[in-house]
Enzyme design. Structure first.
Site, PDB file in Angstrom:
ATOM      1  N   HIS D 151       0.841  -1.196   0.000  1.00 24.59           N
ATOM      2  CA  HIS D 151       0.000   0.000   0.000  1.00 24.59           C
ATOM      3  C   HIS D 151       0.873   1.242   0.000  1.00 24.59           C
ATOM      4  CE1 HIS D 151       0.830  -0.346   4.400  1.00 24.59           C
ATOM      5  NE2 HIS D 151       0.897   0.959   4.305  1.00 24.59           N
ATOM      6  N   HIS D 198      -5.909  -1.675   4.593  1.00 25.78           N
ATOM      7  CA  HIS D 198      -5.861  -0.604   3.594  1.00 25.78           C
ATOM      8  C   HIS D 198      -4.983  -0.993   2.423  1.00 25.78           C
ATOM      9  CE1 HIS D 198      -2.202  -0.012   5.719  1.00 25.78           C
ATOM     10  NE2 HIS D 198      -1.971   1.239   5.391  1.00 25.78           N
ATOM     11  N   HIS D 213       4.698   7.508   2.580  1.00 24.16           N
ATOM     12  CA  HIS D 213       5.466   6.262   2.544  1.00 24.16           C
ATOM     13  C   HIS D 213       4.764   5.266   1.644  1.00 24.16           C
ATOM     14  CE1 HIS D 213       2.462   5.067   5.677  1.00 24.16           C
ATOM     15  NE2 HIS D 213       2.590   3.886   5.104  1.00 24.16           N
ATOM     16  N   HIS D 245       0.905  -0.348  14.587  1.00 23.70           N
ATOM     17  CA  HIS D 245      -0.074   0.724  14.422  1.00 23.70           C
ATOM     18  C   HIS D 245      -1.341   0.391  15.199  1.00 23.70           C
ATOM     19  CE1 HIS D 245       2.232   2.488  11.213  1.00 23.70           C
ATOM     20  NE2 HIS D 245       2.061   1.477  10.406  1.00 23.70           N
ATOM     21  N   TYR D 254       9.214   1.977   9.815  1.00 20.47           N
ATOM     22  CA  TYR D 254       9.414   3.000   8.785  1.00 20.47           C
ATOM     23  C   TYR D 254      10.894   3.272   8.660  1.00 20.47           C
ATOM     24  CZ  TYR D 254       4.425   4.248   8.973  1.00 20.47           C
ATOM     25  OH  TYR D 254       3.059   4.240   8.924  1.00 20.47           O
ATOM     26  N   GLU D 264       8.075   1.348   4.173  1.00 19.58           N
ATOM     27  CA  GLU D 264       7.565   0.627   5.331  1.00 19.58           C
ATOM     28  C   GLU D 264       7.648  -0.875   5.067  1.00 19.58           C
ATOM     29  OE1 GLU D 264       3.317   0.774   6.026  1.00 19.58           O
ATOM     30  OE2 GLU D 264       3.608   0.782   8.200  1.00 19.58           O
TER      31      GLU D 264
END
Lengths: 306, 306, 306, 306
Positions: D151, D198, D213, D245, D254, D264
């Protein structure tokens, strides 16, 4: 027996601000087993994978910090040897006999303001690892599933002299050192009495008798992650981590107990043998030695001690 | 030094049917580092996390099996002590001086038909762990990422006498025992010279000098899974696992090298101290002791040795 | 919405021999959340990470096995579409309205003797994942920490026709197939309605309506190991594992509940997309497809169904 | 087919300062597979577990950042539908036909300054997952063992309008939102076309077309740790992590590529379904949403974009 003399760090007494809240924290969150009250102001706990009667005592006090840290010796001969070798250093010695399940503990007031004990006699705990057709655990571990009390980082002045005391009197090995910038001394020294990367570490610090952190052993990186999830859920203040140390290679989280004592959950690390070369860190790489991933120490890490 | 005398298992010489194929197997799949040829029929290898010159020697021969297994002593004083204490047992002793990087190895032919060596002098390897501002590894580990040679299970007759030799002469501790059905003897005994659950185990077996398996240390359960994925990919024959042992709590896979030697990838296990109570297994629970999850030994496990 | 139609397997009703003992087993060991009794002979449970009212119903009966398995549809339009498309197959349909928290479930008796339900309306559970500044869990998971009911392997005759029904009526995708030896049919077929490697698999088997196993999702290989430790501690009978499947790549343990139903704890597996090529297994590699590491099916796995 | 329309994020083109150095970085460290050169200034790579021809293109340029991000559609019908629905938004559209192995990509210049592509036709890669009696991988993964491009977080103005475009035109679902302090808008929105938490997230930011990112999927927390070890070894600058997260529950690090693009490595996260309630974060808990453990965003995280 190939493993002789001082065997391991085995007992720590901590000062906490609220005993009841602290017992809940160390039991519910860290996952220690409750052993019982000790007088009006103390409480005994242990890791589920420890054989000995207890390994952590919390004492209610006006300020956080450490009362003392003790080492288990294989036998009384070792204890006598420590007493004899301490003569050269002349550190004050006294006996403690009020720890239930323990024989006499010989306490030494060493030059960094800390009190270090040695004992060889301790009863087995009621809750301990099985030994007859043993399961890997009897009762399911809970919380962060701390196996055992592992080590402490003690801060104070006269670090060099104290290192010598641990080496000469206690027979421990220096596993790693962090040199000062001029390379004439050590900022920090890591010492082991067995195959751990360290049982105790000594940090040069102007104030005497200060605790930087003490540490519980977890079983691996996955348990480090689980511990972090528990800290997040219960809003336990994390100082740094999850991460790895360059020193000892241990995987780690630093966090604070309700009294502000810095606690560590620690896993992994290499298997140390006394024929291994000394591992050496230069002052400009201190960040990497402690915070292996980000390579940057945070200010809090350097200044907040109890 | 709290860790004295015999430190650990440090060297094993294996017989393999095809040297080149075997070197590829131990390098590419197990992840050992190639150290170099030794004469025409031998090859030296080591784990990436070992300091010493080499820890595994493969020797081309007509049948698989073990030539000898050796233990690292802290100093020559220990070696002399072992020689002296062996007098009581009267086991034949001879000296080996052909292992590159090693000083003299004292070899003892013990009563189960195995040859056990002791040495204290060995050079550091070219490829070894970093010690100056060390990274956790210098060159990325590969294959199954074996850290080091860990232990072996040696089979043969006269087990009780040999156990006594390891205890009295080598100064090692019995960590766990599996009793015979009548409880008058041991089917298997696990012995440690340090904090491992075992450095060597002795299995009662009618044929002398037989190897049940030898073992490499991995870093944890996740690496056990990764090792299994590698075995599956390259059609390496798995004997049992991934699983856990009840004995030592180690997490494990047994598999076969191209010559039919049983090899183990091993991780975890408790931290042993000599003040821990003996762990005891009854014969009817042998399955659980070895195959902790399924609780059933397979026939192959009991009968296939090299 | 890119994910439409049938969303996932959402509800299973199992037959167990002793309801109370079984509720304890699924709660204490598997780690499900108790939702409550349903009449005199049933009990509802759910995974801690599921939003819906419940996902598992245990029904006390004289023999173990499966009553039905149901799929959650995005909307009632999908349910109507399934009813309409079923006409071609002519499978008997009836409505179930006695599952608390659920709207009407449309049940279809398909040709392998199983009953498959479809529903779109279900209330949120009281205990469900947080959604407002959510923690990753609210109450600490316990036992094997099963996240959710994942899939089932249904055995019975007429497998080909049933596969067609899942594809044409339910709109599901075939992700993997295991061919018969003559390659004219399938021994087993895996079907998915989302990105899982499978929500349901169909095994060709002479007896109708048989359950091979049903499965709970764990979070990873480490949790597979933890589940195995729990099984070992409480003497839960393991059928196979810990291991990996070649099919779906899932990491797994098969074990039996107190009634003899085969249960699976399952983790990992690839992320499936409908543009991926079909994965195909030949009959001679069936062992590797199911038991990826040892490559050998055990007899029990092929013959014990409920 | 239950999974229809837009399937997933499938292609990203990044700007890098030095092509050769960057190809080495993404191959040697991230573990991508090299697909080949594209003209003089571009290079194609892919994750080892992706079927499609390539998923990452590096383009040498004077400044780092993102050229475009594209989504795979199940079929051309979906692509046509996207074109039609874009009319309402009136975003400029153009066609790209220069990506080897890909059919025509429809590119849309959306209101946050980013270019978003849609395509349905792409050839299978030469190096791709096995499908006939498949091993879980053919060639051993290397470096950080990135499975696939997962993503991106795209920053720019007009976030609300762009979110609507992804929902109405692309048919994607909003999985989580971070509200502004007045709760009248979103600071950040997470959108999914499948069961991932996501595929893309949109961050409100004054400068158009900025990349916060982009992310590669790893297999779990243990691989996150391994990735961190690799970053430490090769002095790759870590921005934050290893951590989790709160949003998506993903486990993460990161870090920066040699050009300063934030990359990431991401693992875990929940399985999203469109019937799940929206997860909502208030502005005062933004720190916890992103940095679940420490609960504090670092300044760099909020200000350094490319």
């Amino acid at each position: 027996m190939a493993l002789k003399g001082i065997l391991r760090s085995g007992l720590i007494q901590l000062r906490v601000l609220d005993l009841e809240e602290s017992v809940d924290f160390y039991h519910d969150r860290i996952g220690l087993t409750k052993v019982g009250k000790l007088g009006n102001d103390r409480f005994m706990l242990k890791g589920y994978d420890e054989f000995d009667h207890h390994s952590v005592v919390l004492r209610e006090a006006d300020s956080p910090g450490i009362d003392f840290m003790c080492f288990k010796a294989l036998d009384e001969e070792t204890v006598k040897d420590v007493i004899a070798k301490n003569e050269k250093f002349g550190y004050e010695r006294y006996e403690v006999t009020d720890q239930p399940g323990f024989g006499t503990i010989q306490m030494f007031k060493i030059a960094n303001g800390h009190t270090i004990g040695v004992y060889s006699e301790v009863e087995l705990a009621e809750q301990k690892p099985m030994t007859c057709n043993p399961k890997i655990w009897d009762k399911e571990p809970h919380g962060m599933e701390a196996n055992l009390f592992d080590h402490a980082l003690l801060a104070g002045p006269n670090q060099g002299e104290c290192v010598n005391w641990f080496v000469e009197v206690m027979g421990m090995a220096i596993t790693e050192v962090l040199y000062t910038e001029d390379k004439n001394g050590y900022i920090c020294t890591w010492l082991s009495s067995n195959t751990r990367g360290h049982d105790v570490a000594l940090l040069n610090f102007p104030d005497a008798g200060k605790l930087h952190h003490f540490s519980f052993q977890l079983s691996g990186w996955n348990d480090i992650g689980r511990a972090a999830d528990i800290m997040a859920r219960y809003n336990i203040k994390i100082d740094a981590g999850p991460m790895r140390h360059g020193v000892t290679r241990g995987q780690t989280i630093y966090f604070f107990d309700p009294s502000g004592n810095r606690v560590e959950t620690y896993a992994g690390g290499y298997e140390y043998f006394p024929d291994a070369p000394l591992r050496e860190w230069s002052a400009d790489r201190a960040g990497e030695g402690i915070f292996y991933y980000t390579k940057e120490l945070n200010e809090r890490f350097l200044t907040v001690l109890t």
